[in-house]
Motif scaffolding. Structure first.
Motif, PDB file in Angstrom:
ATOM      1  N   PHE A 104       0.847  -1.190   0.000  1.00 18.58           N
ATOM      2  CA  PHE A 104       0.000   0.000   0.000  1.00 18.58           C
ATOM      3  C   PHE A 104       0.888   1.248   0.000  1.00 18.58           C
ATOM      4  CE2 PHE A 104      -2.745  -3.316   1.565  1.00 18.58           C
ATOM      5  CZ  PHE A 104      -3.967  -3.012   0.988  1.00 18.58           C
ATOM      6  N   PRO A 105       0.354   2.393  -0.415  1.00 15.58           N
ATOM      7  CA  PRO A 105       1.181   3.603  -0.476  1.00 15.58           C
ATOM      8  C   PRO A 105       1.526   4.199   0.888  1.00 15.58           C
ATOM      9  CG  PRO A 105      -1.035   4.042  -1.299  1.00 15.58           C
ATOM     10  CD  PRO A 105      -0.950   2.578  -1.029  1.00 15.58           C
ATOM     11  N   THR A 106       0.769   3.857   1.931  1.00 18.48           N
ATOM     12  CA  THR A 106       1.064   4.331   3.283  1.00 18.48           C
ATOM     13  C   THR A 106       0.985   3.157   4.249  1.00 18.48           C
ATOM     14  OG1 THR A 106      -1.267   4.885   3.674  1.00 18.48           O
ATOM     15  CG2 THR A 106       0.153   6.665   2.834  1.00 18.48           C
ATOM     16  N   ASN A 107       1.458   3.341   5.476  1.00 18.62           N
ATOM     17  CA  ASN A 107       1.439   2.276   6.476  1.00 18.62           C
ATOM     18  C   ASN A 107       0.021   1.782   6.733  1.00 18.62           C
ATOM     19  OD1 ASN A 107       4.175   2.502   6.718  1.00 18.62           O
ATOM     20  ND2 ASN A 107       4.139   3.607   8.644  1.00 18.62           N
ATOM     21  N   ARG A 157      -2.627   0.120   9.347  1.00 13.44           N
ATOM     22  CA  ARG A 157      -2.899  -0.071  10.778  1.00 13.44           C
ATOM     23  C   ARG A 157      -3.618  -1.385  11.046  1.00 13.44           C
ATOM     24  NH1 ARG A 157      -4.641   6.125  11.627  1.00 13.44           N
ATOM     25  NH2 ARG A 157      -6.226   5.457  10.153  1.00 13.44           N
ATOM     26  N   ALA A 158      -4.554  -1.749  10.166  1.00 12.91           N
ATOM     27  CA  ALA A 158      -5.319  -2.986  10.318  1.00 12.91           C
ATOM     28  C   ALA A 158      -5.777  -3.432   8.935  1.00 12.91           C
ATOM     29  CB  ALA A 158      -6.521  -2.763  11.227  1.00 12.91           C
ATOM     30  N   ALA A 159      -6.006  -4.733   8.790  1.00 11.45           N
ATOM     31  CA  ALA A 159      -6.439  -5.247   7.491  1.00 11.45           C
ATOM     32  C   ALA A 159      -7.232  -6.531   7.665  1.00 11.45           C
ATOM     33  CB  ALA A 159      -5.240  -5.497   6.590  1.00 11.45           C
ATOM     34  N   GLU A 160      -8.117  -6.779   6.721  1.00 11.90           N
ATOM     35  CA  GLU A 160      -8.889  -8.019   6.642  1.00 11.90           C
ATOM     36  C   GLU A 160      -8.781  -8.548   5.222  1.00 11.90           C
ATOM     37  OE1 GLU A 160     -10.452  -9.777   8.976  1.00 11.90           O
ATOM     38  OE2 GLU A 160      -9.958  -8.332  10.528  1.00 11.90           O
ATOM     39  N   ALA A 161      -8.750  -9.861   5.084  1.00 11.51           N
ATOM     40  CA  ALA A 161      -8.740 -10.500   3.770  1.00 11.51           C
ATOM     41  C   ALA A 161     -10.100 -11.129   3.523  1.00 11.51           C
ATOM     42  CB  ALA A 161      -7.652 -11.562   3.715  1.00 11.51           C
ATOM     43  N   VAL A 162     -10.644 -10.890   2.335  1.00 12.65           N
ATOM     44  CA  VAL A 162     -11.945 -11.452   1.982  1.00 12.65           C
ATOM     45  C   VAL A 162     -11.827 -12.195   0.656  1.00 12.65           C
ATOM     46  CG1 VAL A 162     -13.284  -9.742   3.269  1.00 12.65           C
ATOM     47  CG2 VAL A 162     -12.710  -9.314   0.896  1.00 12.65           C
ATOM     48  N   ASP A 205     -10.105 -20.809   2.856  1.00 13.20           N
ATOM     49  CA  ASP A 205      -9.935 -19.926   4.005  1.00 13.20           C
ATOM     50  C   ASP A 205      -8.890 -18.867   3.675  1.00 13.20           C
ATOM     51  OD1 ASP A 205     -10.306 -19.091   6.744  1.00 13.20           O
ATOM     52  OD2 ASP A 205      -8.329 -19.939   7.137  1.00 13.20           O
ATOM     53  N   THR A 206      -9.153 -17.625   4.061  1.00 14.36           N
ATOM     54  CA  THR A 206      -8.185 -16.542   3.903  1.00 14.36           C
ATOM     55  C   THR A 206      -8.015 -15.863   5.261  1.00 14.36           C
ATOM     56  OG1 THR A 206      -9.836 -14.855   3.359  1.00 14.36           O
ATOM     57  CG2 THR A 206      -8.921 -16.100   1.536  1.00 14.36           C
ATOM     58  N   ARG A 207      -6.761 -15.480   5.545  1.00 18.57           N
ATOM     59  CA  ARG A 207      -6.542 -14.721   6.776  1.00 18.57           C
ATOM     60  C   ARG A 207      -5.264 -13.905   6.668  1.00 18.57           C
ATOM     61  NH1 ARG A 207      -3.076 -17.598  10.695  1.00 18.57           N
ATOM     62  NH2 ARG A 207      -2.673 -19.641   9.820  1.00 18.57           N
ATOM     63  N   VAL A 208      -5.286 -12.751   7.289  1.00 18.82           N
ATOM     64  CA  VAL A 208      -4.108 -11.897   7.356  1.00 18.82           C
ATOM     65  C   VAL A 208      -3.168 -12.499   8.385  1.00 18.82           C
ATOM     66  CG1 VAL A 208      -3.258  -9.608   7.990  1.00 18.82           C
ATOM     67  CG2 VAL A 208      -5.357  -9.832   6.649  1.00 18.82           C
ATOM     68  N   THR A 209      -1.923 -12.723   7.990  1.00 17.79           N
ATOM     69  CA  THR A 209      -0.951 -13.320   8.903  1.00 17.79           C
ATOM     70  C   THR A 209       0.061 -12.318   9.434  1.00 17.79           C
ATOM     71  OG1 THR A 209       0.494 -13.964   7.076  1.00 17.79           O
ATOM     72  CG2 THR A 209      -1.118 -15.592   7.845  1.00 17.79           C
ATOM     73  N   ASN A 210       0.250 -11.197   8.705  1.00 18.02           N
ATOM     74  CA  ASN A 210       1.252 -10.238   9.130  1.00 18.02           C
ATOM     75  C   ASN A 210       1.016  -8.900   8.465  1.00 18.02           C
ATOM     76  OD1 ASN A 210       3.857  -8.755   9.005  1.00 18.02           O
ATOM     77  ND2 ASN A 210       4.593 -10.508  10.152  1.00 18.02           N
ATOM     78  N   ILE A 211       1.192  -7.831   9.228  1.00 18.47           N
ATOM     79  CA  ILE A 211       1.168  -6.472   8.690  1.00 18.47           C
ATOM     80  C   ILE A 211       2.477  -5.815   9.105  1.00 18.47           C
ATOM     81  CG2 ILE A 211       0.044  -4.217   8.734  1.00 18.47           C
ATOM     82  CD1 ILE A 211      -2.555  -5.684   9.525  1.00 18.47           C
ATOM     83  N   THR A 212       3.266  -5.397   8.125  1.00 16.07           N
ATOM     84  CA  THR A 212       4.532  -4.715   8.386  1.00 16.07           C
ATOM     85  C   THR A 212       4.583  -3.458   7.527  1.00 16.07           C
ATOM     86  OG1 THR A 212       5.608  -6.841   8.756  1.00 16.07           O
ATOM     87  CG2 THR A 212       7.044  -4.936   8.419  1.00 16.07           C
ATOM     88  N   LEU A 213       4.404  -2.321   8.189  1.00 14.14           N
ATOM     89  CA  LEU A 213       4.418  -1.020   7.506  1.00 14.14           C
ATOM     90  C   LEU A 213       3.413  -0.999   6.359  1.00 14.14           C
ATOM     91  CD1 LEU A 213       8.268  -0.345   7.551  1.00 14.14           C
ATOM     92  CD2 LEU A 213       6.545   0.495   9.154  1.00 14.14           C
ATOM     93  N   THR A 214       3.854  -1.072   5.108  1.00 13.42           N
ATOM     94  CA  THR A 214       2.941  -0.968   3.961  1.00 13.42           C
ATOM     95  C   THR A 214       2.580  -2.321   3.354  1.00 13.42           C
ATOM     96  OG1 THR A 214       4.788  -0.737   2.407  1.00 13.42           O
ATOM     97  CG2 THR A 214       3.872   1.297   3.331  1.00 13.42           C
ATOM     98  N   VAL A 270      -7.958  -7.354  -0.127  1.00 10.51           N
ATOM     99  CA  VAL A 270      -7.545  -6.899   1.196  1.00 10.51           C
ATOM    100  C   VAL A 270      -8.168  -5.542   1.451  1.00 10.51           C
ATOM    101  CG1 VAL A 270      -5.598  -6.203   2.635  1.00 10.51           C
ATOM    102  CG2 VAL A 270      -5.395  -8.196   1.149  1.00 10.51           C
ATOM    103  N   ILE A 271      -8.886  -5.431   2.557  1.00  9.02           N
ATOM    104  CA  ILE A 271      -9.463  -4.154   2.992  1.00  9.02           C
ATOM    105  C   ILE A 271      -8.569  -3.647   4.117  1.00  9.02           C
ATOM    106  CG2 ILE A 271     -11.477  -3.013   3.977  1.00  9.02           C
ATOM    107  CD1 ILE A 271     -13.130  -5.363   2.782  1.00  9.02           C
ATOM    108  N   ALA A 272      -7.989  -2.467   3.916  1.00  8.83           N
ATOM    109  CA  ALA A 272      -6.975  -1.973   4.850  1.00  8.83           C
ATOM    110  C   ALA A 272      -7.349  -0.623   5.423  1.00  8.83           C
ATOM    111  CB  ALA A 272      -5.627  -1.874   4.145  1.00  8.83           C
ATOM    112  N   ASP A 273      -7.038  -0.439   6.705  1.00  9.18           N
ATOM    113  CA  ASP A 273      -7.123   0.857   7.381  1.00  9.18           C
ATOM    114  C   ASP A 273      -5.710   1.420   7.368  1.00  9.18           C
ATOM    115  OD1 ASP A 273      -7.628   3.046   8.975  1.00  9.18           O
ATOM    116  OD2 ASP A 273      -7.719   1.880  10.831  1.00  9.18           O
TER     117      ASP A 273
END
Length: 76
Positions: free
Chosen positions: A2-5, A7-12, A33-42, A71-74
């Motif tokens: 993503f272009p910016t960091n 904060r939270a995300a969900e995978a659909v 099944d889908t799931r977010v396993t890691n968020i690191t910066l962008t 991916v829906i990201a905040d």
């Protein structure tokens, strides 16, 4: 990425196409099944698992396909 960091995300699940590669099978169960396993910066990492089972009850037949994830990201 993503272009910016992030904060939270969900995978659909957005779509999929899975099937057996060695002939016609009567499908008993499909699991995806889908799931977010890691968020690191962008960067958001997503784990996708899928399986097919025919009426024999075994997972011994080859299959393949694809799973499309959104991916829906905040973002910050």
């Amino acid at each position: 990425m993503f272009p910016t960091n992030v904060r939270a995300a969900e995978a659909v699940l957005n779509g999929f196409n899975v099937g057996y590669t060695n002939g016609d099978h009567h499908l008993l169960r499909t699991e995806i099944d889908t799931r977010v396993t890691n968020i690191t910066l962008t960067t958001v990492r997503v784990l996708v698992t899928f399986s097919l089972r025919d009426s024999s009850g075994n997972f011994d037949d080859p299959y393949n396909g694809f799973v499309d994830v959104m991916v829906i990201a905040d973002r910050a």
